[in-house]
Design a protein around this motif. Structure first.
Motif, mmCIF file in Angstrom:
data_model
loop_
_atom_site.group_PDB
_atom_site.id
_atom_site.type_symbol
_atom_site.label_atom_id
_atom_site.label_comp_id
_atom_site.label_asym_id
_atom_site.label_seq_id
_atom_site.Cartn_x
_atom_site.Cartn_y
_atom_site.Cartn_z
ATOM 1 N N TYR A 1 3.740 1.511 -1.371
ATOM 2 C CA TYR A 1 4.278 1.632 -2.726
ATOM 3 C C TYR A 1 3.219 2.188 -3.681
ATOM 4 C CZ TYR A 1 6.320 0.405 -7.228
ATOM 5 O OH TYR A 1 6.812 0.462 -8.507
ATOM 6 N N ILE A 2 1.999 1.683 -3.579
ATOM 7 C CA ILE A 2 0.914 2.116 -4.468
ATOM 8 C C ILE A 2 0.604 3.600 -4.271
ATOM 9 C CG2 ILE A 2 -1.536 1.860 -5.012
ATOM 10 C CD1 ILE A 2 0.177 -0.369 -6.129
ATOM 11 N N TYR A 3 0.576 4.037 -2.994
ATOM 12 C CA TYR A 3 0.176 5.416 -2.682
ATOM 13 C C TYR A 3 1.373 6.297 -2.336
ATOM 14 C CZ TYR A 3 -4.532 3.493 -2.525
ATOM 15 O OH TYR A 3 -5.717 2.871 -2.852
ATOM 16 N N LEU B 1 0.832 -1.210 0.000
ATOM 17 C CA LEU B 1 0.000 0.000 0.000
ATOM 18 C C LEU B 1 0.864 1.255 0.000
ATOM 19 C CD1 LEU B 1 -2.820 -1.037 2.513
ATOM 20 C CD2 LEU B 1 -2.990 -0.824 0.038
#
Length: 346
Positions: A194-196, A192
Motif C-alpha cells: 500500500y505504501i509503495y 508495504l
C-alpha cells in the motif's frame, strides 16, 4: 550444452541465439559494449566482460562451459544436502532434467548464474533448517552478493525465509506463535504494498515498454492497464508467468508444446506436494505451520517478483522461470522428505 547450441536453438529460432548468449560471448555488441568501468554496477556488463573472456580462451561453443559447470555445482550443492531415498532422488533428478531447464542453465546467461547462487543459498538454508550451522561459508556470502546484484527482486523471498526461521528458533515459537508470525508477515507485506503502490504501479507500466508486439510470441497487454492492476491480476499473472505457453499458443506454435508438457508435469508435482501435505495434516489432525508458512512465503514472493517480466511472452516466462525453478524443487523436496515423509528407505 551441446543440445542447447546445436539442436534446441535451431528448432526454436534458427536466426537467434538462446537468450543473450551472443551478446555475452561477444558475437554481437550491445549498447553498453566496452563500458567495463560499470562491471560492478550492471549485471549485463559484468556478464559481457566475463563471457567475452571465456569465449576468447575457450571459443564460442566451449565458452559456455564454465557457466554450465556453475549451474551444475549449484544444483549439486543443494541436492546433496537432501536425505532422499533412491526413488525420491530419481524423481528430483527427473524434474531437474527437463529440456527447457537444461538448455537455459547450460549456456552463458543470467539463468545459469542464478541457478548457481540460488542453489548455494538453498543448500545453506537446508543446513540452517537441520541446525547444523548458522555461520555462512565464503561461497554462500558470495552467492548472496550475486543474488542482490543479479536478481534483487528475489531477495524478499530469501530474506523473509531467514527472518521467519530466525524468529521461530530464537523465540521458541510453537504452532500458534508461528501462525501469528505468518499473519504478521502478510499484514506487513500488504502494508508495504500500500505504501509503495505508486512506485510498483509505475514499475509495472515500464515493464510493458520492453515488450513489442512485433515479436511473434509477445501477448497483447491486458494485464497492466489500470492503476493497481499489478495487484488485482497477480494470481492469474503469477500462474501465467510461471507456466509459459498457453494451450491456444501451442496450437499456433506447436514446438512450444514441449514446454507446455513440462509445465503440466511441474504443476502436477506441486499438486502432489499439496495433496501429501493435506493428507498428513488430516491423518495427524495437526497442521505443520512451519512447513506451510515457509512454503507459502517462498512461492508467493518469488512468483510475484517474477510475474511482471514473464507474463507478456511465453519464451520470457520459461527463461526467467529457470532462474528459481531448481531452488523451488529442492525446497519442496526437503520439506517432503523431512516433515511429510520422514522415513527414508534405500
Amino acid at each position: 550444452m551441446f543440445f542447447a547450441i546445436f539442436i534446441y536453438q535451431k528448432l526454436i529460432n534458427p536466426n537467434r541465439t538462446i537468450g543473450d548468449t551472443a551478446l555475452y560471448l561477444g558475437l554481437w555488441s550491445g549498447d553498453n559494449a566496452g563500458n567495463y568501468e560499470y562491471i560492478f554496477k550492471d549485471s549485463t556488463i559484468m556478464l559481457e566482460f566475463v563471457g567475452n573472456a571465456s569465449a576468447l580462451y575457450l571459443g564460442p561453443v566451449f565458452g559456455n562451459l564454465p557457466f554450465m559447470l556453475l549451474a551444475f555445482y549449484g544444483i549439486y550443492y543443494s541436492v546433496s544436502r537432501l536425505q532422499l531415498s533412491s526413488k525420491q532422488l530419481l524423481w528430483i533428478l527427473f524434474l531437474l532434467s527437463f529440456p527447457t531447464f537444461g538448455v537455459y542453465s547450460s549456456v552463458i546467461g543470467k539463468e545459469a548464474v542464478s541457478v548457481f547462487y540460488m542453489g548455494i543459498i538453498g543448500g545453506y538454508i537446508i543446513d540452517i533448517l537441520n541446525k547444523k550451522r548458522f555461520k555462512p561459508k565464503l561461497i554462500e556470502l558470495f552467492s548472496f552478493y550475486l543474488l542482490f546484484f543479479f536478481t534483487p527482486y528475489y531477495a524478499a523471498a530469501i530474506i523473509s525465509v531467514f527472518i521467519f526461521i530466525f524468529i521461530t528458533n530464537n523465540f521458541y515459537l510453537k504452532g500458534n506463535g508461528k501462525l501469528i508470525l505468518l499473519l504478521l508477515h502478510f499484514i506487513l507485506t500488504a502494508f508495504l504494498f500500500y505504501i509503495y503502490r505508486d512506485a510498483i504501479n509505475e514499475m509495472s507500466f515500464d515493464v510493458v515498454k520492453h515488450f513489442s508486439l512485433a515479436v511473434g510470441s509477445t501477448r497483447e497487454n491486458t494485464i497492466f492497464v489500470n492503476e493497481n492492476d499489478i495487484f488485482w491480476n497477480a494470481p492469474y499473472g503469477m500462474l501465467l508467468s510461471f507456466w509459459g505457453p498457453t494451450f491456444s499458443e501451442i496450437l499456433q506454435k506447436p514446438i512450444q508444446s514441449i514446454a507446455f508438457i513440462e509445465s503440466l508435469i511441474i504443476f502436477c508435482f506441486f499438486v502432489f506436494f499439496i495433496w501429501m501435505f493435506l493428507r498428513k495434516t488430516l491423518k495427524t489432525y495437526r497442521l505443520n505451520i512451519f512447513v506451510f508458512a515457509l512454503t507459502l512465503i517462498v512461492i508467493f514472493w518469488i512468483l510475484f517478483a517474477n510475474y511482471p517480466s514473464g507474463v507478456f511472452n511465453p519464451g520470457s516466462a520459461l527463461r526467467y522461470r529457470e532462474r528459481f525453478y531448481a531452488f523451488l524443487v529442492v525446497f519442496l523436496f526437503y520439506f517432503y522428505s523431512k516433515y511429510i515423509k520422514k522415513k527414508v528407505k534405500n
